[in-house]
Structure formats: structure tokens, C-alpha cells
Design an enzyme around this catalytic site. Structure first.
Site, mmCIF file in Angstrom:
data_model
loop_
_atom_site.group_PDB
_atom_site.id
_atom_site.type_symbol
_atom_site.label_atom_id
_atom_site.label_comp_id
_atom_site.label_asym_id
_atom_site.label_seq_id
_atom_site.Cartn_x
_atom_site.Cartn_y
_atom_site.Cartn_z
ATOM 1 N N HIS A 131 0.868 -1.175 0.000
ATOM 2 C CA HIS A 131 0.000 0.000 0.000
ATOM 3 C C HIS A 131 0.905 1.224 0.000
ATOM 4 O O HIS A 131 2.013 1.194 0.531
ATOM 5 C CB HIS A 131 -0.861 -0.035 1.269
ATOM 6 C CG HIS A 131 -1.944 0.987 1.341
ATOM 7 N ND1 HIS A 131 -1.693 2.307 1.638
ATOM 8 C CD2 HIS A 131 -3.287 0.897 1.159
ATOM 9 C CE1 HIS A 131 -2.841 2.976 1.663
ATOM 10 N NE2 HIS A 131 -3.820 2.144 1.368
ATOM 11 N N ASP A 208 2.930 -4.262 8.057
ATOM 12 C CA ASP A 208 1.615 -3.672 7.827
ATOM 13 C C ASP A 208 0.601 -4.797 7.984
ATOM 14 O O ASP A 208 0.498 -5.683 7.134
ATOM 15 C CB ASP A 208 1.571 -3.070 6.418
ATOM 16 C CG ASP A 208 0.172 -2.674 5.972
ATOM 17 O OD1 ASP A 208 -0.803 -2.885 6.721
ATOM 18 O OD2 ASP A 208 0.037 -2.168 4.830
ATOM 19 N N GLN A 211 -4.724 -5.584 6.864
ATOM 20 C CA GLN A 211 -5.631 -6.618 6.381
ATOM 21 C C GLN A 211 -5.504 -7.902 7.192
ATOM 22 O O GLN A 211 -6.482 -8.649 7.336
ATOM 23 C CB GLN A 211 -5.355 -6.909 4.897
ATOM 24 C CG GLN A 211 -5.521 -5.729 3.965
ATOM 25 C CD GLN A 211 -6.958 -5.247 3.854
ATOM 26 O OE1 GLN A 211 -7.905 -6.014 3.992
ATOM 27 N NE2 GLN A 211 -7.128 -3.960 3.613
ATOM 28 N N LYS A 234 -11.004 -1.199 9.794
ATOM 29 C CA LYS A 234 -11.118 -2.452 9.034
ATOM 30 C C LYS A 234 -11.407 -3.639 9.954
ATOM 31 O O LYS A 234 -11.598 -4.762 9.493
ATOM 32 C CB LYS A 234 -9.836 -2.705 8.243
ATOM 33 C CG LYS A 234 -9.479 -1.610 7.237
ATOM 34 C CD LYS A 234 -8.207 -1.941 6.492
ATOM 35 C CE LYS A 234 -7.635 -0.734 5.776
ATOM 36 N NZ LYS A 234 -8.489 -0.210 4.705
ATOM 37 N N CYS A 374 -4.638 2.275 -3.781
ATOM 38 C CA CYS A 374 -3.391 2.766 -3.179
ATOM 39 C C CYS A 374 -2.266 1.753 -3.360
ATOM 40 O O CYS A 374 -1.436 1.565 -2.462
ATOM 41 C CB CYS A 374 -3.582 3.099 -1.705
ATOM 42 S SG CYS A 374 -4.771 4.425 -1.415
#
Length: 418
Positions: A131, A208, A211, A234, A374
Site C-alpha cells: 500500500h 503492515d 488486512q 477495518k 493505493c
């Protein structure tokens, strides 16, 4: 439809927005959860109750409201620590989101002491599937410090190309930062393996997990990383709240990012000393209600069981992949099977623009994402300017996937490509 360990239809009743009808009285089919998840009633009620009954600033007031607000805010920190297997609640830093979390890390490394300082001759390694929020901060860091940015490539099927790992991770590597589960490709990366290689040369490992956190049972220590960020919205929680987890010894060694109230030990006109983590990194009034709301979201997910959430996500994504590959002209960008794969499915349709696909689907009440998500470098690598993305979550049913498939056939008819 019964999910793995929970009844999906019963779960859906907890989400008021899923009962909504859109234009022409069409039911909402929400397939944009990789962008932001919907919120259960318990999270909405928690936010309302906080503002109605407990609203006060934290850590500053000794009155009853202040004590209640502080207890709920710090209680959310405890819940998050337990949820991700953090050894200490003091390793949980509240941010506005994962973008701020990664920017925090990338900025403080420019003025950290050794062994963490990034400077001329050092190298930072990312990947081509990141991202933008895990690319741009590292570009800024390396440009400002004279360090060099390097990256892993992507294979044709949307996996990380690890063939040149020995050339990328070397004695000059200071940081390796990568996504755990791609927001565009759905790929689950072998983060523990990469972390082992990075630690062997003394590099800091940043993940990261925006998700991964919502989709997988998560234990930060099993990843091998030093710093991990994820975002609340999220994860069934409110917007405006994120988390940065860091190993205690790393957080103790890093300098603060923002200066202001509550991050200090003492302030004199000549110089200041700082509070220990996490407060060293939480200057000013924090996102109080948002953190408390995220705590309620974690209560909800914990009650369902993240193993059950992950199993449902796998099942519904596998079903969607099978059905989508039946549609003529569809090309999946990323893995087409469920081996090491998460929930986001990005695709193109021959001769059609993703925004047109998304708009026609929206006319049938089906919400998907159209654009570059993104993740422009990943799109460029796979020969696509942009794509349409379908992403379900714990409330998604096979009937909703069927509605989306029928919508794709209608898209083809609408544009005359049937």
C-alpha cells in the site's frame, strides 16, 4: 448460511447497515470490507454510551467522569494487547491509523540513536505489493537521510519474488518493512521467514497488518517482527483509530514522534524528558472514544473467535474466486486459489474500465471498490492501470457473491460485451 462456528445470518442482524435498502429498493450487498468494515450495534452503542455518560479527557482529570473515561480507554489497551498476543500492554500505542503508525516509525528512525538510526549508506527494503502508506514514508526517509530504498518484486501470479533475497537483505539493510496480507492481491506473505533473514543481519522488521489483523488469529511474537501496525476501521471499529505494537526494548530506544502534553516526564525551558512507552508516543488528547469503540469491536470478534472468522473468510473468498473465474473476460490480479491467500480479490474485465464496472454494480446495490487501491506499483507490475476489488468479511454470504456474479453478467450486457 452457517459460517464456521457461527451463523452468518444471525451475525448479520448485529450490523444495522446491512438491513438497509438502496435506490429502487435494492438490498445493500456490501463487498468493500478491505476498504472499511461495517460496524456491529455493540460498537455503535459503546460510542454513544461513552459520549452520553462518560465523556471526559483521559489521564488529566481526577473527577469521576475522567476516571471512568481513563479506565475505559486504558481497558481498550488491555484488550488489544491480549487480542494480538502482546507481552505487555505498554507495547500498545494508539495512533490515528496505520498510516500514522508507519509514518511515526519512518520519521523517528531518522533521528534515533544507533543501532536504529537510518543514514547514508544504509538500506531500507520494502516490496512492490505495498500500500502507498508503506512505500511513501520510506521514500521520504531514505531521501532525507541519504539511505537507499530497495524492494522485492512480484511474480506473475501475485506472490513475492524471493529469488534475490540474499541480494536485497544484506549487512547494509537497516529496515525491512512489508505487508502481511496484501490489500490488493490478497496474498499472505511469509513474514516469519523474511523476518528471520532480516534479524540475521540485525535489521528492524516492520509489518503492515491492516488486512491481516481483521482476517487472521494474530500473535505478534510469531511474526518475528519488531513493530506492527493495524487500523481500527477495518476491524469492525471506528475510523480515526489505529495501533502500533512494538517490542518493549525497541520502543524504549526510539525517540518520540510528536511533542506535547502527556508524553513528558518533565519540561523545563532548557530541555524536556519523556515518559516511557506507550505515552512517549501519544502526545496530546488521544482518540479516546475511538479507542474505546475499538475495544468493543475486539470484544465482538473475540466472542465469535478469530479462528471462526478466518475460516469463514477463507470459505467465502474461495467461493467468490470460483464463481468469478466463470465470468468471461475476468482476470484475477493475484492468486487464484486459497493457498496463502486473504480476502481481497482484485480483477479486470476485458474492454471495461473498473469505474464503469463499479458504477453498474452499484446500480444493483452492490458496493465494490474501483481504482488502484493505493497500490499503483503492484498494478503497474501486473500490467493493469486499475482494477475492481471485491472483499467480503464475516457478514458476507454466498447469496451476496451470487448477486455480484449476476451483476457482472449484467455489466457485460450493459456494455455490449456479452
Amino acid at each position: 448460511m452457517t459460517g464456521h462456528g457461527f451463523d452468518v445470518e444471525q451475525v448479520r442482524k448485529d450490523f444495522p447497515i446491512l438491513q438497509r435498502k438502496l435506490a429502487e429498493d435494492r438490498p445493500l450487498v456490501y463487498l468493500d470490507s478491505a476498504n472499511t468494515s461495517q460496524k456491529p450495534q455493540s460498537v455503535i452503542d459503546t460510542l454513544t454510551e461513552h459520549y452520553e455518560r462518560h465523556n471526559a479527557n483521559v489521564a488529566r482529570a481526577v473527577h469521576q467522569l475522567g476516571e471512568e473515561s481513563t479506565a475505559a480507554f486504558e481497558g481498550a489497551r488491555d484488550k488489544i494487547a491480549a487480542f494480538i498476543g502482546a507481552p505487555s500492554r505498554d507495547e500498545i500505542i494508539f495512533t490515528r491509523g496505520i498510516t500514522e503508525a508507519i509514518n511515526l516509525v519512518a520519521n523517528v528512525l531518522a533521528w534515533a540513536d544507533e543501532p536504529y538510526r537510518v543514514g547514508p549508506g544504509d538500506e531500507v527494503v520494502v516490496t512492490e505489493m505495498e500500500h502507498h502508506s508503506n512505500i511513501v514514508p520510506w521514500q521520504l526517509l531514505t531521501q532525507r537521510t541519504g539511505a537507499t530504498l530497495k524492494w522485492f518484486g512480484i511474480t506473475d501470479d501475485g506472490r513475492l519474488d524471493l529469488s534475490n533475497i540474499d541480494e536485497l537483505i544484506t549487512e547494509r539493510t537497516k529496515v525491512v518493512s512489508l505487508v502481511h496480507v496484501s490489500n490488493m492481491l490478497g496474498t499472505i506473505n511469509p513474514v516469519a521467514e523474511i523476518a528471520r533473514r532480516a534479524k540475521a543481519v540485525g535489521a528492524l522488521v516492520v509489518l503492515d497488518a491492516a488486512q491481516a489483523g481483521p482476517q487472521l488469529p494474530y500473535n505478534v511474537l510469531e511474526t518475528g517482527a519488531d513493530l506492527i501496525g493495524f487500523t481500527g476501521h477495518k476491524l469492525l471499529g471506528p475510523t480515526g483509530i489505529g495501533v502500533l505494537w512494538g517490542r518493549s526494548e525497541v520502543l524504549a530506544a526510539l525517540p518520540p514522534f510528536h511533542g506535547g502534553g502527556e508524553m513528558i516526564e518533565d519540561v523545563r525551558m532548557e530541555r524536556s524528558t519523556y515518559a516511557p512507552a506507550p505515552h512517549k508516543f501519544e502526545a496530546g488528547t488521544p482518540p479516546i472514544a475511538q479507542a474505546i469503540g475499538l475495544g468493543a469491536a475486539i470484544d465482538y470478534l473475540s466472542a465469535l473467535g478469530m479462528e471462526n472468522v478466518a475460516a469463514h473468510e477463507q470459505a467465502i473468498t474461495g467461493y467468490a474466486l470460483e464463481r468469478m473465474l466463470e465470468v468471461p473476460g475476468v482476470r484475477i490480479l493475484g492468486p487464484t486459489d486459497m493457498v496463502d491467500r486473504g480476502g481481497a480479490i482484485s480483477f479486470t474485465m476485458e474492454g471495461l474500465h473498473p469505474h464503469d464496472i463499479s458504477q453498474v454494480l452499484d446500480s444493483y446495490g452492490i458496493a465494490v471498490r474501483g481504482g488502484h487501491h493505493c497500490a499503483k506499483p503492484a498494478h503497474r507490475r501486473l500490467g493493469a492501470q486499475s482494477s475492481t476489488r471485491v472483499s467480503g468479511y464475516l457478514y458476507t454470504t454466498e447469496a451476496e457473491i451470487d448477486a455480484m456474479i449476476e451483476g457482472l453478467h449484467q455489466v457485460r450486457k450493459f456494455f455490449g460485451v456479452a
